[in-house]
Design a protein around this motif. Structure first.
Motif, PDB file in Angstrom:
ATOM      1  N   ASN A 157       0.805  -1.223   0.000  1.00 44.32           N
ATOM      2  CA  ASN A 157       0.000   0.000   0.000  1.00 44.32           C
ATOM      3  C   ASN A 157       0.838   1.273   0.000  1.00 44.32           C
ATOM      4  O   ASN A 157       0.308   2.366  -0.220  1.00 44.32           O
ATOM      5  N   GLN A 158       2.149   1.138   0.245  1.00 48.44           N
ATOM      6  CA  GLN A 158       3.016   2.310   0.326  1.00 48.44           C
ATOM      7  C   GLN A 158       3.854   2.519  -0.935  1.00 48.44           C
ATOM      8  O   GLN A 158       4.660   3.443  -0.995  1.00 48.44           O
ATOM      9  N   SER A 159       3.695   1.648  -1.909  1.00 49.75           N
ATOM     10  CA  SER A 159       4.460   1.786  -3.150  1.00 49.75           C
ATOM     11  C   SER A 159       3.684   1.106  -4.274  1.00 49.75           C
ATOM     12  O   SER A 159       2.548   0.674  -4.082  1.00 49.75           O
ATOM     13  N   ASP A 160       4.324   1.003  -5.434  1.00 51.03           N
ATOM     14  CA  ASP A 160       3.673   0.316  -6.551  1.00 51.03           C
ATOM     15  C   ASP A 160       4.109  -1.141  -6.645  1.00 51.03           C
ATOM     16  O   ASP A 160       3.852  -1.815  -7.635  1.00 51.03           O
ATOM     17  N   LYS A 161       4.759  -1.650  -5.593  1.00 52.16           N
ATOM     18  CA  LYS A 161       5.248  -3.026  -5.608  1.00 52.16           C
ATOM     19  C   LYS A 161       4.137  -4.018  -5.277  1.00 52.16           C
ATOM     20  O   LYS A 161       3.208  -3.724  -4.531  1.00 52.16           O
ATOM     21  N   SER A 162       4.294  -5.196  -5.841  1.00 51.35           N
ATOM     22  CA  SER A 162       3.426  -6.314  -5.492  1.00 51.35           C
ATOM     23  C   SER A 162       4.252  -7.596  -5.587  1.00 51.35           C
ATOM     24  O   SER A 162       5.339  -7.605  -6.173  1.00 51.35           O
ATOM     25  N   TYR A 163       3.727  -8.670  -5.011  1.00 53.93           N
ATOM     26  CA  TYR A 163       4.485  -9.919  -4.925  1.00 53.93           C
ATOM     27  C   TYR A 163       3.573 -11.120  -5.159  1.00 53.93           C
ATOM     28  O   TYR A 163       2.476 -11.193  -4.593  1.00 53.93           O
ATOM     29  N   PHE A 164       4.058 -12.052  -5.972  1.00 50.98           N
ATOM     30  CA  PHE A 164       3.495 -13.392  -5.981  1.00 50.98           C
ATOM     31  C   PHE A 164       4.234 -14.164  -4.884  1.00 50.98           C
ATOM     32  O   PHE A 164       5.468 -14.160  -4.846  1.00 50.98           O
ATOM     33  N   VAL A 165       3.493 -14.825  -4.019  1.00 56.15           N
ATOM     34  CA  VAL A 165       4.097 -15.489  -2.864  1.00 56.15           C
ATOM     35  C   VAL A 165       3.778 -16.982  -2.882  1.00 56.15           C
ATOM     36  O   VAL A 165       2.623 -17.380  -3.040  1.00 56.15           O
ATOM     37  N   ASP A 166       4.816 -17.794  -2.701  1.00 54.43           N
ATOM     38  CA  ASP A 166       4.646 -19.240  -2.539  1.00 54.43           C
ATOM     39  C   ASP A 166       5.392 -19.692  -1.292  1.00 54.43           C
ATOM     40  O   ASP A 166       6.502 -19.215  -1.021  1.00 54.43           O
ATOM     41  N   TYR A 167       4.791 -20.611  -0.560  1.00 53.10           N
ATOM     42  CA  TYR A 167       5.480 -21.235   0.567  1.00 53.10           C
ATOM     43  C   TYR A 167       6.014 -22.585   0.097  1.00 53.10           C
ATOM     44  O   TYR A 167       5.274 -23.401  -0.455  1.00 53.10           O
ATOM     45  N   LEU A 168       7.309 -22.820   0.333  1.00 57.15           N
ATOM     46  CA  LEU A 168       7.959 -24.052  -0.115  1.00 57.15           C
ATOM     47  C   LEU A 168       8.424 -24.865   1.086  1.00 57.15           C
ATOM     48  O   LEU A 168       9.111 -24.345   1.966  1.00 57.15           O
ATOM     49  N   GLU A 169       8.057 -26.148   1.093  1.00 59.39           N
ATOM     50  CA  GLU A 169       8.460 -27.044   2.179  1.00 59.39           C
ATOM     51  C   GLU A 169       9.700 -27.846   1.809  1.00 59.39           C
ATOM     52  O   GLU A 169       9.973 -28.089   0.625  1.00 59.39           O
ATOM     53  N   ASP A 170      10.425 -28.293   2.825  1.00 61.54           N
ATOM     54  CA  ASP A 170      11.645 -29.074   2.616  1.00 61.54           C
ATOM     55  C   ASP A 170      11.385 -30.378   1.874  1.00 61.54           C
ATOM     56  O   ASP A 170      12.283 -30.917   1.223  1.00 61.54           O
ATOM     57  N   THR A 171      10.183 -30.899   1.983  1.00 62.93           N
ATOM     58  CA  THR A 171       9.867 -32.190   1.368  1.00 62.93           C
ATOM     59  C   THR A 171       9.645 -32.096  -0.141  1.00 62.93           C
ATOM     60  O   THR A 171       9.521 -33.127  -0.808  1.00 62.93           O
ATOM     61  N   MET A 172       9.603 -30.899  -0.687  1.00 63.59           N
ATOM     62  CA  MET A 172       9.350 -30.747  -2.121  1.00 63.59           C
ATOM     63  C   MET A 172      10.535 -31.261  -2.938  1.00 63.59           C
ATOM     64  O   MET A 172      11.690 -31.006  -2.610  1.00 63.59           O
ATOM     65  N   SER A 173      10.227 -31.968  -4.008  1.00 62.98           N
ATOM     66  CA  SER A 173      11.260 -32.544  -4.862  1.00 62.98           C
ATOM     67  C   SER A 173      11.903 -31.472  -5.744  1.00 62.98           C
ATOM     68  O   SER A 173      11.377 -30.357  -5.888  1.00 62.98           O
ATOM     69  N   PHE A 174      13.030 -31.836  -6.343  1.00 64.63           N
ATOM     70  CA  PHE A 174      13.715 -30.941  -7.279  1.00 64.63           C
ATOM     71  C   PHE A 174      12.770 -30.505  -8.389  1.00 64.63           C
ATOM     72  O   PHE A 174      12.705 -29.323  -8.746  1.00 64.63           O
ATOM     73  N   TRP A 175      12.014 -31.450  -8.929  1.00 64.15           N
ATOM     74  CA  TRP A 175      11.155 -31.140 -10.072  1.00 64.15           C
ATOM     75  C   TRP A 175       9.983 -30.259  -9.663  1.00 64.15           C
ATOM     76  O   TRP A 175       9.558 -29.387 -10.428  1.00 64.15           O
TER      77      TRP A 175
END
Length: 246
Positions: A157-175
């Motif tokens: 709300n204080q700038s023109d920035k925005s973000y796509f956010v993902d949470y990644l777990e340790d169990t996720m594979s390389f692929w």
């Protein structure tokens, strides 16, 4: 077979807030809900959840194995909760329909949703009133996000920035990790954002990683994938506790 409650008192604002939270994040625990609502006593939140469970608005995942493992009960919307939300102007029918599957969600899916909820709480507490967060549920049918929707879309709300956010777990594979990164690069290459948000800069991509070891893996993948593309987008990996949004 669970019987319908004989009588339901009208939902109060606290109970409606819980249903709204479950619409946004799909699952919660008593502790996360208390932290989100800044409740001094978890007992108050537990009582509100119990009433909603007893009235058939929400379901609860809990059995004897939870106590042995030290796992908290998790809560999710049931049909009557969805029915109540359907009458609210801010909900989407496609999102409500997808919620019916939550009662069959496995542990990893539930934990992932809880991790995203925790991310929201942390950002809200660290940067009060600064960011607006739209969850994956709220992004359904939005054409300006990747087809495989991010866990969240964050607007500063204080700038023109925005973000796509993902949470990644340790169990996720390389692929799985590579696919998570690659989809944002492909999205940028296709210039989909510019078609709908011409006057706004392309969102940065923020990966919240479960551990420092995972950050190293993700950073290496980001460099590798960006080196093979012409797009110029900012992609960052960080632990939630170390998150700095400038």
């Amino acid at each position: 077979m669970k019987t319908e409650p004989k009588y339901r008192r009208p939902l109060n604002t606290h109970q409606i807030a819980i249903l709204n939270t479950l619409y946004k994040f799909r699952f919660t625990t008593t502790a996360l809900l208390a932290e989100n609502q800044q409740a001094k006593h978890q007992r108050v939140i537990s009582n509100r959840l119990k009433i909603l469970v007893d009235q058939g608005y929400i379901g609860m995942n809990y059995d004897s194995s939870y106590k042995i493992k030290g796992k908290p009960a998790t809560y999710y919307l049931l049909t009557d909760g969805v029915r109540f939300l359907r009458d609210q102007p801010y909900t989407q029918e496609s999102a409500l329909r997808s919620i019916y599957q939550d009662k069959r969600a496995n542990d990893s899916r539930i934990q992932h949703r809880l991790n995203v909820f925790k991310t929201y709480i942390t950002i809200k507490q660290t940067y009060p009133d600064r960011f607006k967060l739209f969850s994956k549920t709220e992004l359904m049918n939005k054409p300006y996000v990747p087809k495989t929707r991010p866990d969240a879309f964050l607007i500063d709300n204080q700038s023109d920035k925005s973000y796509f956010v993902d949470y990644l777990e340790d169990t996720m594979s390389f692929w799985t990790l590579r696919k998570a990164i690659r989809r944002y690069i492909t999205f940028a290459e296709l210039e989909i954002w510019q078609k709908y948000k011409l006057d706004q800069p392309h969102p940065n991509v923020l990966f919240i990683c479960e551990s420092a070891q995972l950050i190293k893996r993700v950073d290496n993948l980001i460099r590798r994938e960006l080196d093979s593309s012409y797009v110029d987008i900012q992609m960052t990996a960080s632990k939630l506790d170390d998150l700095i949004l400038s």
